[in-house]
Write a protein that holds these residues in place. Structure first.
Motif, short mmCIF file in Angstrom:
data_model
loop_
_atom_site.label_atom_id
_atom_site.label_comp_id
_atom_site.label_asym_id
_atom_site.label_seq_id
_atom_site.Cartn_x
_atom_site.Cartn_y
_atom_site.Cartn_z
N ALA A 71 0.83 -1.21 0.00
CA ALA A 71 0.00 0.00 0.00
C ALA A 71 0.87 1.26 0.00
O ALA A 71 0.59 2.22 -0.75
CB ALA A 71 -0.92 -0.01 1.22
N LEU A 72 1.91 1.26 0.82
CA LEU A 72 2.84 2.39 0.86
C LEU A 72 3.50 2.61 -0.49
O LEU A 72 3.57 3.73 -1.01
CB LEU A 72 3.89 2.14 1.94
CG LEU A 72 5.19 2.94 1.89
CD1 LEU A 72 4.90 4.41 2.15
CD2 LEU A 72 6.20 2.41 2.90
N THR A 73 3.98 1.53 -1.09
CA THR A 73 4.71 1.62 -2.36
C THR A 73 3.80 2.08 -3.50
O THR A 73 4.17 2.97 -4.27
CB THR A 73 5.34 0.26 -2.71
OG1 THR A 73 6.20 -0.16 -1.63
CG2 THR A 73 6.14 0.34 -3.98
N LEU A 74 2.62 1.49 -3.60
CA LEU A 74 1.69 1.88 -4.66
C LEU A 74 1.24 3.33 -4.50
O LEU A 74 1.15 4.08 -5.49
CB LEU A 74 0.48 0.95 -4.66
CG LEU A 74 0.70 -0.48 -5.16
CD1 LEU A 74 -0.58 -1.29 -5.06
CD2 LEU A 74 1.21 -0.48 -6.60
N GLY A 75 0.92 3.72 -3.27
CA GLY A 75 0.47 5.09 -3.04
C GLY A 75 1.51 6.12 -3.44
O GLY A 75 1.21 7.09 -4.14
N ARG A 76 2.75 5.91 -3.01
CA ARG A 76 3.81 6.86 -3.35
C ARG A 76 4.11 6.85 -4.85
O ARG A 76 4.30 7.91 -5.46
CB ARG A 76 5.09 6.52 -2.58
CG ARG A 76 5.03 6.84 -1.10
CD ARG A 76 6.42 6.67 -0.50
NE ARG A 76 6.42 6.82 0.94
CZ ARG A 76 7.51 6.73 1.70
NH1 ARG A 76 8.68 6.45 1.11
NH2 ARG A 76 7.45 6.88 3.00
N THR A 77 4.16 5.68 -5.45
CA THR A 77 4.55 5.58 -6.86
C THR A 77 3.52 6.22 -7.77
O THR A 77 3.87 7.02 -8.65
CB THR A 77 4.74 4.10 -7.25
OG1 THR A 77 5.72 3.50 -6.38
CG2 THR A 77 5.22 3.99 -8.68
N ILE A 78 2.25 5.88 -7.59
CA ILE A 78 1.20 6.45 -8.44
C ILE A 78 1.14 7.97 -8.29
O ILE A 78 1.05 8.71 -9.28
CB ILE A 78 -0.16 5.82 -8.11
CG1 ILE A 78 -0.15 4.33 -8.47
CG2 ILE A 78 -1.29 6.53 -8.84
CD1 ILE A 78 -1.38 3.57 -8.00
#
Length: 270
Positions: A71-78
């Motif tokens: 969730a952290l990775t997807l949120g920051r990346t998008i």
């Protein structure tokens, strides 16, 4: 010919130096606790203990750590791909007062170590009531000065004639950004996405400071919990590290060509 052989030998030696710690991590993850503490150490386990990987999930809530990290990775990346590309489009294509000054001010952020602003950020997030929430983990990492710089350099290499043709066809500024710039900047977007994913997945200090409950831990912080004050169960620690590394290895294998091409193209952009 001799120079090529020498270069290959040097590269092989460098690759060996880089891969040995990973192989040692895998080997240790399959040892018993006693064998992992043995002196002199053994290279391969005498008893292959695959149960260590199952024990990782039994010892801690490893699945929850995975979900939080994803969730952290997807949120920051998008968010970074969208916000950084918008800012880069403005700096590369638009004309407005103090454009260069603002761009230099954004780049100056890269010279400030994250540790310097850690306490002020913690105070701000405390006032907002975001401590120990996904807001604290994701929102401060939604924008990147490096991402703006990387994409701006790439956008400047896209011919402006495409913008003019789109404008004549009645395309708006956002339409130029969405339909012209982004499709032609795929290598740079993939490169920034990979950099952001790696940074978010491996982030340790920020989640450690901004979260306090077991329910909000990410992989990097959760794996550190295996390290005890007086003794550390190194096989479990290494098994957890292997499990957290596998997704990044798969991602790099799948997208390494895009990453290399995206980085290589930056050297020829004006």
């Amino acid at each position: 010919m001799k120079l090529k052989i020498g270069n290959h030998i040097l590269l092989i030696f460098g690759a060996f130096i880089m891969i040995v710690p990973f192989l040692w991590m895998v080997s240790t993850s399959l040892k018993t606790f006693g064998e992992s503490m043995q002196v002199p150490p053994t290279i391969l386990p005498k008893e292959w203990k695959f149960e260590n990987y199952a024990e990782v999930f039994e010892s801690v809530n490893f699945v929850k750590y995975y979900i939080n990290t994803i969730a952290l990775t997807l949120g920051r990346t998008i968010a970074q791909l969208f916000l950084c590309s918008l800012a880069a489009f403005a700096f590369a294509r638009l004309t407005f007062p103090f454009k260069n000054t603002i761009f230099i001010a954004i780049l100056s952020v890269l010279m400030v170590p994250p540790q310097v602003i850690l306490i002020p950020n913690y105070a701000i997030l405390t006032q907002l009531g975001w401590i120990d929430t996904f807001y604290a983990l994701i929102v401060p990492g939604m924008f990147s000065a490096f991402g703006v710089f990387l994409l701006r350099q790439f956008f400047m290499g896209i011919p402006k004639e495409l913008d003019e043709a789109a404008t004549m066809d009645g395309c708006s500024l956002f339409g130029i950004y969405w339909r012209i710039i982004l499709p032609n900047a795929t290598p740079a977007l993939i490169a920034l996405g990979i950099f952001t994913i790696l940074a978010a997945w491996n982030d340790f200090l920020w989640p450690l400071v901004m979260t306090s409950s077991e329910n909000m831990r990410v992989l990097s912080v959760g794996i550190a919990a295996f390290q005890g004050q007086y003794s550390t169960d190194y096989p479990l620690l290494m098994a957890g590290a292997v499990l957290s590394t596998i997704p990044m290895l798969i991602m790099f294998i799948l997208f390494q060509k895009h990453l290399i091409s995206g980085i290589a193209l930056q050297g020829v952009r004006r």
